[in-house]
Design a protein around this motif. Structure first.
Motif, mmCIF file in Angstrom:
data_model
loop_
_atom_site.group_PDB
_atom_site.id
_atom_site.type_symbol
_atom_site.label_atom_id
_atom_site.label_comp_id
_atom_site.label_asym_id
_atom_site.label_seq_id
_atom_site.Cartn_x
_atom_site.Cartn_y
_atom_site.Cartn_z
ATOM 1 N N ASP A 263 87.092 64.569 15.062
ATOM 2 C CA ASP A 263 86.470 65.090 16.278
ATOM 3 C C ASP A 263 86.955 64.296 17.473
ATOM 4 N N ALA A 264 87.251 65.000 18.548
ATOM 5 C CA ALA A 264 87.626 64.363 19.814
ATOM 6 C C ALA A 264 86.820 65.060 20.901
ATOM 7 N N LEU A 265 86.030 64.277 21.635
ATOM 8 C CA LEU A 265 85.188 64.853 22.676
ATOM 9 C C LEU A 265 85.349 64.088 23.978
ATOM 10 N N VAL A 266 85.372 64.811 25.079
ATOM 11 C CA VAL A 266 85.278 64.216 26.405
ATOM 12 C C VAL A 266 83.869 64.557 26.873
ATOM 13 N N VAL A 267 83.108 63.505 27.186
ATOM 14 C CA VAL A 267 81.682 63.674 27.453
ATOM 15 C C VAL A 267 81.345 63.106 28.829
ATOM 16 N N ALA A 268 80.671 63.915 29.646
ATOM 17 C CA ALA A 268 80.211 63.472 30.961
ATOM 18 C C ALA A 268 79.079 62.463 30.793
ATOM 19 N N THR A 269 78.788 61.732 31.841
ATOM 20 C CA THR A 269 77.748 60.704 31.760
ATOM 21 C C THR A 269 76.369 61.285 31.461
ATOM 22 N N GLU B 167 84.405 55.394 24.040
ATOM 23 C CA GLU B 167 85.072 54.514 25.005
ATOM 24 C C GLU B 167 84.976 55.142 26.387
ATOM 25 N N ARG B 168 84.498 54.355 27.371
ATOM 26 C CA ARG B 168 84.434 54.862 28.738
ATOM 27 C C ARG B 168 85.852 54.972 29.289
ATOM 28 N N ILE B 169 86.158 56.081 29.938
ATOM 29 C CA ILE B 169 87.476 56.305 30.522
ATOM 30 C C ILE B 169 87.571 55.451 31.783
ATOM 31 N N ARG B 170 88.642 54.638 31.855
ATOM 32 C CA ARG B 170 88.765 53.713 32.983
ATOM 33 C C ARG B 170 90.227 53.392 33.286
ATOM 34 N N LEU B 171 90.435 52.716 34.405
ATOM 35 C CA LEU B 171 91.783 52.398 34.867
ATOM 36 C C LEU B 171 92.474 51.361 33.987
ATOM 37 N N GLU B 172 93.784 51.484 33.887
ATOM 38 C CA GLU B 172 94.579 50.535 33.101
ATOM 39 C C GLU B 172 94.557 49.137 33.712
ATOM 40 N N ASN B 173 94.662 49.042 35.028
ATOM 41 C CA ASN B 173 94.736 47.735 35.687
ATOM 42 C C ASN B 173 93.375 47.104 35.944
ATOM 43 N N ALA B 174 92.314 47.837 35.690
ATOM 44 C CA ALA B 174 90.961 47.292 35.887
ATOM 45 C C ALA B 174 90.040 47.794 34.777
ATOM 46 N N PRO B 175 90.404 47.532 33.511
ATOM 47 C CA PRO B 175 89.635 48.102 32.401
ATOM 48 C C PRO B 175 88.214 47.553 32.280
ATOM 49 N N ASP B 176 87.945 46.423 32.905
ATOM 50 C CA ASP B 176 86.609 45.845 32.811
ATOM 51 C C ASP B 176 85.694 46.272 33.950
ATOM 52 N N LEU B 177 86.194 47.153 34.816
ATOM 53 C CA LEU B 177 85.400 47.628 35.945
ATOM 54 C C LEU B 177 85.165 49.131 35.810
ATOM 55 N N PRO B 178 84.281 49.528 34.888
ATOM 56 C CA PRO B 178 84.070 50.956 34.687
ATOM 57 C C PRO B 178 83.272 51.562 35.834
ATOM 58 N N SER B 179 83.567 52.799 36.097
ATOM 59 C CA SER B 179 82.794 53.554 37.071
ATOM 60 C C SER B 179 81.686 54.279 36.323
ATOM 61 N N GLN B 180 80.500 54.249 36.858
ATOM 62 C CA GLN B 180 79.381 54.934 36.210
ATOM 63 C C GLN B 180 79.569 56.453 36.244
ATOM 64 N N LYS B 181 80.506 56.945 37.058
ATOM 65 C CA LYS B 181 80.734 58.379 37.180
ATOM 66 C C LYS B 181 81.802 58.883 36.214
ATOM 67 N N HIS B 182 82.505 58.013 35.574
ATOM 68 C CA HIS B 182 83.594 58.445 34.719
ATOM 69 C C HIS B 182 83.124 58.722 33.301
ATOM 70 N N ALA B 183 83.756 59.697 32.738
ATOM 71 C CA ALA B 183 83.365 60.233 31.439
ATOM 72 C C ALA B 183 83.692 59.274 30.297
ATOM 73 N N TRP B 184 83.377 59.726 29.119
ATOM 74 C CA TRP B 184 83.618 58.990 27.885
ATOM 75 C C TRP B 184 84.519 59.801 26.980
ATOM 76 N N LEU B 185 85.292 59.095 26.182
ATOM 77 C CA LEU B 185 86.097 59.712 25.149
ATOM 78 C C LEU B 185 85.507 59.278 23.814
ATOM 79 N N VAL B 186 85.253 60.231 22.964
ATOM 80 C CA VAL B 186 84.633 59.951 21.663
ATOM 81 C C VAL B 186 85.553 60.461 20.574
ATOM 82 N N PHE B 187 85.930 59.570 19.656
ATOM 83 C CA PHE B 187 86.698 59.932 18.456
ATOM 84 C C PHE B 187 85.827 59.595 17.262
#
Length: 167
Positions: free
Chosen positions: A82-88, A147-167
């Motif tokens: 299963d692969a899901l993209v899930v909103a907050t 896993e919360r979807i986030r930037l490569e250069n700032a992986p420790d600074l997640p945005s509360q608005k960004h979705a999640w990827l679920v495997f």
């Protein structure tokens, strides 16, 4: 004397059986832990990606981009069931089951137990960027990584608005 020999043999056989069972249990645990680490690495490779970050957030989900980049290759090449993209808010905006596109309204529709764990996890630790474990499904037990979807250069600074990827 004969009774002691019989008891001794029974003890030795029982000890050998317990030792084999413990070895088998350790072997299975090691195998599951290895599979979990592999899944964590795979989902992180996808989720910590600038393009994904730019196309999957609560303000707008680029469905065409998701259709081109979260594909059946996950199942064919990596056996991701299963692969899901899930909103907050737990809306499922893109979902694949065994490589086939499926329509799910919410995460609870996919797995109620996991949806409850998710809510609890984010309530206790809102800055969480990932979590993993095992869930019960209709077909048995499944390893899972969110896993919360986030930037490569700032992986420790997640945005509360960004979705999640679920495997």
């Amino acid at each position: 004397g004969l009774l002691l020999v019989v008891l001794g043999n029974n003890y030795a056989e029982d000890r050998e059986a317990r030792s084999f069972a413990a070895f088998t249990e350790r072997l299975m645990q090691t195998f599951v832990e290895q599979q979990q680490r592999e899944l964590e690495k795979l989902v992180r490779d996808y989720a910590v990606w600038d393009d994904f970050f730019n196309h999957a957030h609560d303000d707008s989900f680029d469905q065409e981009w998701l259709d081109r980049n979260v594909t059946d290759s996950l199942y064919r090449n990596f056996a991701v069931a299963d692969a899901l993209v899930v909103a907050t808010d737990q809306r499922v905006v893109h979902a694949l089951n065994r490589g086939e596109s499926v329509t799910l309204a919410t995460l609870a529709e996919w797995n109620h137990e996991f949806a409850d764990i998710w809510r609890r996890q984010l309530r206790l630790r809102p800055a969480t960027t990932s979590f993993s474990g095992m869930i019960r499904t209709q077909s048995g037990v499944q390893l899972l990584v969110a896993e919360r979807i986030r930037l490569e250069n700032a992986p420790d600074l997640p945005s509360q608005k960004h979705a999640w990827l679920v495997f």
